[in-house]
Design a protein around this motif. Structure first.
Motif, PDB file in Angstrom:
ATOM      1  N   GLU A  14      -7.692 -37.534  16.568  1.00 58.27           N
ATOM      2  CA  GLU A  14      -8.763 -38.536  16.517  1.00 58.27           C
ATOM      3  C   GLU A  14     -10.129 -37.892  16.747  1.00 58.27           C
ATOM      4  OE1 GLU A  14      -8.648 -41.794  15.562  1.00 58.27           O
ATOM      5  OE2 GLU A  14      -6.656 -41.082  14.970  1.00 58.27           O
ATOM      6  N   ASN A  15     -10.206 -37.023  17.742  1.00 61.03           N
ATOM      7  CA  ASN A  15     -11.483 -36.368  18.026  1.00 61.03           C
ATOM      8  C   ASN A  15     -11.894 -35.413  16.901  1.00 61.03           C
ATOM      9  OD1 ASN A  15     -12.057 -37.674  20.395  1.00 61.03           O
ATOM     10  ND2 ASN A  15     -11.230 -36.077  21.718  1.00 61.03           N
TER      11      ASN A  15
ATOM     12  N   TYR B 298     -15.657 -36.360  15.065  1.00 65.00           N
ATOM     13  CA  TYR B 298     -16.803 -35.641  15.624  1.00 65.00           C
ATOM     14  C   TYR B 298     -17.121 -34.487  14.692  1.00 65.00           C
ATOM     15  CZ  TYR B 298     -19.953 -34.451  19.411  1.00 65.00           C
ATOM     16  OH  TYR B 298     -21.074 -34.233  20.168  1.00 65.00           O
TER      17      TYR B 298
ATOM     18  N   CYS C 158     -18.922 -24.610  17.712  1.00 65.10           N
ATOM     19  CA  CYS C 158     -20.143 -25.020  17.023  1.00 65.10           C
ATOM     20  C   CYS C 158     -21.343 -24.339  17.671  1.00 65.10           C
ATOM     21  CB  CYS C 158     -20.319 -26.540  17.091  1.00 65.10           C
ATOM     22  SG  CYS C 158     -21.829 -27.130  16.290  1.00 65.10           S
TER      23      CYS C 158
ATOM     24  N   TRP D  98     -20.540 -26.925  21.541  1.00 63.09           N
ATOM     25  CA  TRP D  98     -19.292 -27.644  21.799  1.00 63.09           C
ATOM     26  C   TRP D  98     -18.187 -26.938  21.023  1.00 63.09           C
ATOM     27  CZ3 TRP D  98     -17.150 -29.561  17.306  1.00 63.09           C
ATOM     28  CH2 TRP D  98     -18.021 -29.870  16.253  1.00 63.09           C
TER      29      TRP D  98
ATOM     30  N   ARG E 209     -18.940 -26.686  25.749  1.00 63.64           N
ATOM     31  CA  ARG E 209     -18.160 -27.834  26.197  1.00 63.64           C
ATOM     32  C   ARG E 209     -17.007 -28.062  25.234  1.00 63.64           C
ATOM     33  NH1 ARG E 209     -21.897 -32.063  26.282  1.00 63.64           N
ATOM     34  NH2 ARG E 209     -23.282 -30.377  26.352  1.00 63.64           N
TER      35      ARG E 209
ATOM     36  N   ILE F 150     -14.347 -30.152  23.609  1.00 63.63           N
ATOM     37  CA  ILE F 150     -14.175 -31.592  23.434  1.00 63.63           C
ATOM     38  C   ILE F 150     -12.921 -32.033  24.196  1.00 63.63           C
ATOM     39  CG2 ILE F 150     -13.747 -33.420  21.731  1.00 63.63           C
ATOM     40  CD1 ILE F 150     -16.584 -32.211  21.577  1.00 63.63           C
TER      41      ILE F 150
ATOM     42  N   TRP G 157     -14.415 -32.127  30.849  1.00 64.25           N
ATOM     43  CA  TRP G 157     -15.611 -32.665  31.501  1.00 64.25           C
ATOM     44  C   TRP G 157     -16.603 -31.589  31.861  1.00 64.25           C
ATOM     45  CZ3 TRP G 157     -17.011 -37.316  30.812  1.00 64.25           C
ATOM     46  CH2 TRP G 157     -16.034 -38.281  30.553  1.00 64.25           C
TER      47      TRP G 157
ATOM     48  N   PRO H 208     -18.226 -27.592  31.440  1.00 60.37           N
ATOM     49  CA  PRO H 208     -18.347 -26.499  30.480  1.00 60.37           C
ATOM     50  C   PRO H 208     -17.457 -25.309  30.856  1.00 60.37           C
ATOM     51  CG  PRO H 208     -20.503 -27.197  31.305  1.00 60.37           C
ATOM     52  CD  PRO H 208     -19.475 -27.836  32.179  1.00 60.37           C
TER      53      PRO H 208
END
Lengths: 209, 264
Positions: free
Chosen positions: B21-22, B26, B85, B89, B231, B233, B236, B238
């Motif tokens: 889903e993520n 995203y 990325c 993230w 971070r 995905i 919470w 980094p």
């Protein structure tokens, strides 16, 4: 002033408070959903809720600041005196959103580490401009009371509160530098700011108050 | 649901994959909007069938390959890669596809081929973001020949065992796991072998921000993003970013003797 108009102005004033509190309340609601086990995606904060939250808080800080800056030109244009008492709450909302924006970034993005924050400020111009915005708004928020106006004297207070213009400029550039590639949204905000500041240059004599 | 792809897993990331889903919701794919969730909303209008990929330039056997044929041409593999990325993230994604080297060998590169240039579909009626001037369209990317031939460099047709969702770059995309995500060009229609370093989209837009190589490098910061941390995905807090996104053992040799600060 009759009671009817007083009642109306009170309703208007509370209207501003409710309208500005709403985006924050929605955000808090979404975080409560996540705390209850809902995925960030389903809670409406994308797969990266920290970044999304920081972005939304920043955007509302910007919007509140722009609205605060719109009061004076709007008043001059329309002659609507009832707009005047909105300026302070809007300015304070801008500062409040700015504070939470900064706090979420500091705690959840920088791990509440001052050395990391400092490194980020030094290395990245857009972070520096964001910090500068917050630092310029801080004394304005601290002197937002009637007592402060009396203590400082109207002229000095007004001079201090002109800091809101560079604060707006820094916030606009902070936003422009934040986005990747050419995106129109931050430029629209910058254009609006220039318009609002430009309207202040219109000679006063043409306005009847 | 999207069609399944059968493949053998040939590479693991050693860490849990980001949820399907993520991965689907995203995305940076400016052809479908700036927002991270815009591509999942807007990519529905991309028609991935029929689809052909032109492979030409400095090769002995140039040609146009149909996507269905391309899906059957090479044994499919599943590879779980970290995806980092430039915006700091990251994800872990199980891709399905084949090594780019397999395709390149098939067309027989000439000895003067030194770079590979890739091009995304250019059709504003299917890709509404191409009506804006956020980038020059079509999106283009490139690799040095040795990077393109490296066994890690992958052409993905699917993820999570299904054909690629449109927003993830259907029907065919590049995956270069040791480089920032923007190198991994999506919805490819043309692959061209050339003798000179080809222009690349983000480098054209902001040459001081996005280099041609764009190797994940925690020591070299982007003007906006600190690259020493990322971070993941679903996390919470980094975490540290690894040189070459953790693939240094595989790829550091490609850049031996190169100044990676200047060649960012």
């Amino acid at each position: 002033m009759g009671t009817m108009t007083r009642g109306r102005s009170l309703a208007l004033r509370w209207g501003v408070q409710v309208a500005m509190a709403l985006p924050l309340a929605i955000l808090v609601g979404r975080w409560l959903m996540m705390a209850g086990g809902v995925s960030p995606l389903d809670a409406g904060l994308t797969a990266e809720p920290v970044a999304e939250t920081i972005n939304r808080l920043g955007l509302w800080a910007l919007r509140a600041l722009w609205l605060a800056l719109a009061i004076t030109p709007l008043r001059r244009l329309t002659g609507w005196a009832w707009l005047a008492p909105w300026r302070r709450p809007l300015g304070l909302w801008a500062f409040a959103y700015g504070c939470i924006h900064l706090l979420v970034y500091f705690v959840l993005d920088q791990g509440a580490a001052f050395d990391l924050l400092w490194a980020d400020v030094v290395k990245h111009r857009f972070i520096l401009l964001g910090m500068a915005t917050w630092l310029m708004l801080l004394p304005l928020a601290l002197t937002s009371t009637r007592a402060s106006i009396r203590r400082l004297g109207g002229r000095r207070w007004q001079a201090l509160h002109r800091l809101v213009y560079p604060a707006g400029g820094a916030a606009a550039i902070h936003f422009i530098l934040r986005v990747k590639g050419f995106q129109i949204e931050p430029w629209i905000y910058a254009g609006l700011l220039l318009t609002l500041l430009g309207m202040r240059m219109v000679p006063r004599r043409r306005i009847k108050v | 649901a999207l069609a399944r792809l059968v493949a053998k897993r040939t590479r693991d990331a050693g860490e849990p994959a980001t949820s399907y889903e993520n991965v689907k919701h995203y995305n940076n794919f400016y052809e479908f909007g700036f927002g991270k969730e815009d591509p999942s909303r807007n990519a529905g209008r991309l028609r991935t069938h029929p689809w052909t990929v032109k492979v030409d330039g400095l090769v002995a056997k140039p040609g146009v390959v149909d996507i269905d044929r391309l899906t059957r041409l090479f044994p499919l593999e599943e590879r779980v890669y970290r995806h980092r990325c430039v915006e700091a993230w990251s994800m872990v994604i199980p891709w399905t596809g084949f090594p780019l080297a397999a395709l390149l060998k098939m067309v027989e590169p000439l000895s003067n081929a030194r770079y590979v240039a890739f091009e995304t579909l250019h059709d504003p009626s299917q890709m509404p973001g191409q009506r804006t001037r956020s980038l020059q369209w079509p999106y283009v990317e490139g690799l040095r020949m040795d990077e393109a031939m490296h066994p890690l460099t992958f052409m993905a047709l699917g993820l999570y065992g299904r054909v690629l969702p449109n927003q993830n770059g259907a029907p065919l995309r590049l995956v270069v796991p040791w480089k920032y995500g923007f190198k991994s060009i999506k919805s490819i229609v043309r692959i061209r072998l050339v003798d000179r370093q080809p222009p690349t989209s983000w480098n054209l837009t902001a040459p001081d921000e996005y280099g041609f190589f764009a190797n994940v490098n925690p020591a070299v910061d982007h003007p906006r993003w600190t690259q020493s941390r990322e971070r993941r995905i679903g996390d919470w807090l980094p975490r540290r970013t690894l040189p070459f996104n953790g693939y240094a053992d595989d790829v550091a040799g490609l850049y031996r003797g190169m100044n990676l600060v200047r060649n960012f």
